[in-house]
Design a protein around this motif. Sequence first.
Motif, short mmCIF file in Angstrom:
data_model
loop_
_atom_site.label_atom_id
_atom_site.label_comp_id
_atom_site.label_asym_id
_atom_site.label_seq_id
_atom_site.Cartn_x
_atom_site.Cartn_y
_atom_site.Cartn_z
N PHE A 12 0.83 -1.21 0.00
CA PHE A 12 0.00 0.00 0.00
C PHE A 12 0.86 1.27 0.00
CE2 PHE A 12 -3.20 -3.04 1.64
CZ PHE A 12 -4.20 -2.79 0.71
N GLU A 13 2.01 1.22 0.67
CA GLU A 13 2.91 2.37 0.63
C GLU A 13 3.42 2.61 -0.78
OE1 GLU A 13 5.94 1.39 3.42
OE2 GLU A 13 4.66 1.71 5.19
N THR A 14 3.75 1.51 -1.47
CA THR A 14 4.24 1.61 -2.85
C THR A 14 3.15 2.12 -3.77
OG1 THR A 14 5.75 -0.25 -2.43
CG2 THR A 14 5.36 0.36 -4.73
N PHE A 15 1.93 1.64 -3.58
CA PHE A 15 0.82 2.10 -4.41
C PHE A 15 0.55 3.59 -4.18
CE2 PHE A 15 -3.73 3.03 -4.87
CZ PHE A 15 -3.89 2.76 -6.22
N ASN A 16 0.58 4.04 -2.93
CA ASN A 16 0.37 5.46 -2.64
C ASN A 16 1.44 6.32 -3.30
OD1 ASN A 16 -1.94 5.06 -1.11
ND2 ASN A 16 -0.80 4.84 0.81
N ARG A 17 2.66 5.78 -3.40
CA ARG A 17 3.76 6.53 -3.99
C ARG A 17 3.70 6.53 -5.52
NH1 ARG A 17 7.56 3.52 -2.54
NH2 ARG A 17 8.29 2.71 -4.56
N THR A 18 3.38 5.37 -6.10
CA THR A 18 3.40 5.23 -7.57
C THR A 18 2.06 5.57 -8.21
OG1 THR A 18 2.81 2.87 -7.44
CG2 THR A 18 5.17 3.44 -7.41
N GLY A 19 0.98 5.29 -7.51
CA GLY A 19 -0.34 5.66 -8.02
C GLY A 19 -0.98 4.66 -8.96
N SER A 20 -0.37 3.51 -9.20
CA SER A 20 -1.00 2.52 -10.08
C SER A 20 -0.61 1.11 -9.67
CB SER A 20 -0.60 2.76 -11.54
OG SER A 20 0.75 2.37 -11.76
N ALA A 21 -1.48 0.15 -10.04
CA ALA A 21 -1.22 -1.25 -9.70
C ALA A 21 -0.02 -1.78 -10.47
CB ALA A 21 -2.46 -2.10 -10.00
N SER A 22 0.06 -1.44 -11.76
CA SER A 22 1.16 -1.95 -12.59
C SER A 22 2.50 -1.42 -12.10
CB SER A 22 0.94 -1.57 -14.06
OG SER A 22 0.84 -0.16 -14.20
N ALA A 23 2.54 -0.15 -11.67
CA ALA A 23 3.78 0.42 -11.16
C ALA A 23 4.19 -0.23 -9.85
CB ALA A 23 3.63 1.93 -10.98
N THR A 24 3.19 -0.59 -9.04
CA THR A 24 3.46 -1.28 -7.78
C THR A 24 4.06 -2.65 -8.04
OG1 THR A 24 1.61 -0.12 -6.72
CG2 THR A 24 2.42 -2.12 -5.64
N VAL A 25 3.48 -3.37 -8.99
CA VAL A 25 4.00 -4.69 -9.36
C VAL A 25 5.43 -4.56 -9.89
CG1 VAL A 25 3.73 -6.63 -10.95
CG2 VAL A 25 1.72 -5.64 -9.83
N LYS A 26 5.66 -3.55 -10.71
CA LYS A 26 7.00 -3.33 -11.28
C LYS A 26 8.02 -3.06 -10.18
CE LYS A 26 9.50 -0.43 -14.56
NZ LYS A 26 9.42 0.72 -15.50
N ALA A 27 7.61 -2.26 -9.17
CA ALA A 27 8.53 -1.93 -8.08
C ALA A 27 8.90 -3.17 -7.27
CB ALA A 27 7.89 -0.88 -7.17
N PHE A 28 7.90 -4.05 -7.02
CA PHE A 28 8.17 -5.29 -6.29
C PHE A 28 9.13 -6.18 -7.07
CE2 PHE A 28 5.13 -4.18 -3.19
CZ PHE A 28 5.13 -5.14 -2.18
N ARG A 29 8.94 -6.25 -8.38
CA ARG A 29 9.79 -7.13 -9.20
C ARG A 29 11.21 -6.58 -9.30
NH1 ARG A 29 5.75 -9.04 -14.15
NH2 ARG A 29 4.33 -10.26 -12.83
N GLU A 30 11.33 -5.27 -9.39
CA GLU A 30 12.66 -4.67 -9.47
C GLU A 30 13.46 -4.92 -8.20
OE1 GLU A 30 11.85 -0.60 -10.34
OE2 GLU A 30 11.78 -0.92 -12.51
N GLN A 31 12.77 -4.99 -7.05
CA GLN A 31 13.45 -5.24 -5.78
C GLN A 31 13.55 -6.73 -5.45
OE1 GLN A 31 12.15 -2.43 -2.52
NE2 GLN A 31 10.70 -1.74 -4.11
N GLY A 32 13.01 -7.56 -6.36
CA GLY A 32 13.07 -9.00 -6.14
C GLY A 32 12.25 -9.47 -4.95
N LEU A 33 11.13 -8.78 -4.69
CA LEU A 33 10.29 -9.10 -3.53
C LEU A 33 9.17 -10.06 -3.91
CD1 LEU A 33 9.98 -5.52 -2.00
CD2 LEU A 33 11.51 -7.36 -1.27
N ASN A 34 8.95 -11.04 -3.08
CA ASN A 34 7.81 -11.93 -3.25
C ASN A 34 6.63 -11.40 -2.44
OD1 ASN A 34 8.92 -13.82 -5.00
ND2 ASN A 34 9.88 -14.95 -3.32
N PHE A 35 5.45 -11.92 -2.77
CA PHE A 35 4.23 -11.45 -2.10
C PHE A 35 3.42 -12.66 -1.66
CE2 PHE A 35 0.08 -9.43 -1.68
CZ PHE A 35 0.43 -8.24 -1.05
N PRO A 36 2.75 -12.56 -0.49
CA PRO A 36 2.00 -13.72 0.03
C PRO A 36 0.63 -13.88 -0.63
CG PRO A 36 1.78 -11.89 1.54
CD PRO A 36 2.72 -11.43 0.46
N SER A 37 0.17 -15.11 -0.66
CA SER A 37 -1.19 -15.41 -1.12
C SER A 37 -1.61 -16.71 -0.46
CB SER A 37 -1.26 -15.55 -2.64
OG SER A 37 -0.47 -16.65 -3.09
#
Length: 271
Positions: free
Chosen positions: A201-226
């Motif tokens: 949510f912090e990344t989304f507030n900063r980037t303003g879009s879902a695709s940009a949030t996904v891109k930021a996670f991938r650039e940092q090599g971060l996994n996400f829970p499900s």
Amino acid sequence: MQDTQGKIKSQHLRRSAYLYVRQSTLRQVVENTESTKRQYALRQRAVQLGWTLEQLVVVDNDLGQSGASAADRMGFKKLVTDVGLGLVGIVIGLEVSRLARNCTDWHRLLEMCALSDTLILDEDGLYDPAHFNDRLLLGLKGTMSEAELHVLKARLHGGILNKARRGELAVRLPVGFEYGPDKKVRLHPDQQVQESLRLFFETFNRTGSASATVKAFREQGLNFPSYAQKKVNKDHILWGPLLTSQALRILNNPRYAGAFFFRQDTSSPGC
């Protein structure tokens, strides 16, 4: 019970007597044992009417299957097939609802019984589907059984909606939440799960879009829970790359805004 109306003929007694046993759910099989006992006890009715124990065929492989449709009831399909082949002298069931709660399936069985000269026995009496009055009564019983299923479903659905309106309906939660011992929603105890969602949510507030949030996670090599999607281990946390579709579901899920919501078309947690 005596055959006071002379419906049972020698040709019926030369064929087998089929006892159909069914419970709607596996829970009923375990907990409502009295109904199952009553159904098996109908074997004595057949013996009293002239069939031997050796002639009795018990069809009980539909235990735990709903009577709303014959699609998954292999026992019912076998029963109808054997009636059509002329192997059955009498079909025995505790009540119409045990045999079918769907008028299409019920009238198909009645038609086959009438054509093959097969009798039907329930807890109330003995019927010959080839006779108009008996067929009329059996048809009415089938209609009432189907209507009863509709009423039961409506009552259950009404109870679910009332709980949902009060915000008390327990539904599967999205990742990051779980039910506590008091049945209230709380944050998932895994700190890594909590931190991943906060970062999302912090990344989304900063980037303003879902695709940009996904891109930021991938650039940092971060996994996400499900959560696992299968019923087995459905509360097990899985870690993997954040997907755009997953990000959109999270952003559109009112649970993350602290609101209760209930969609009748799905029980999915939304991510």
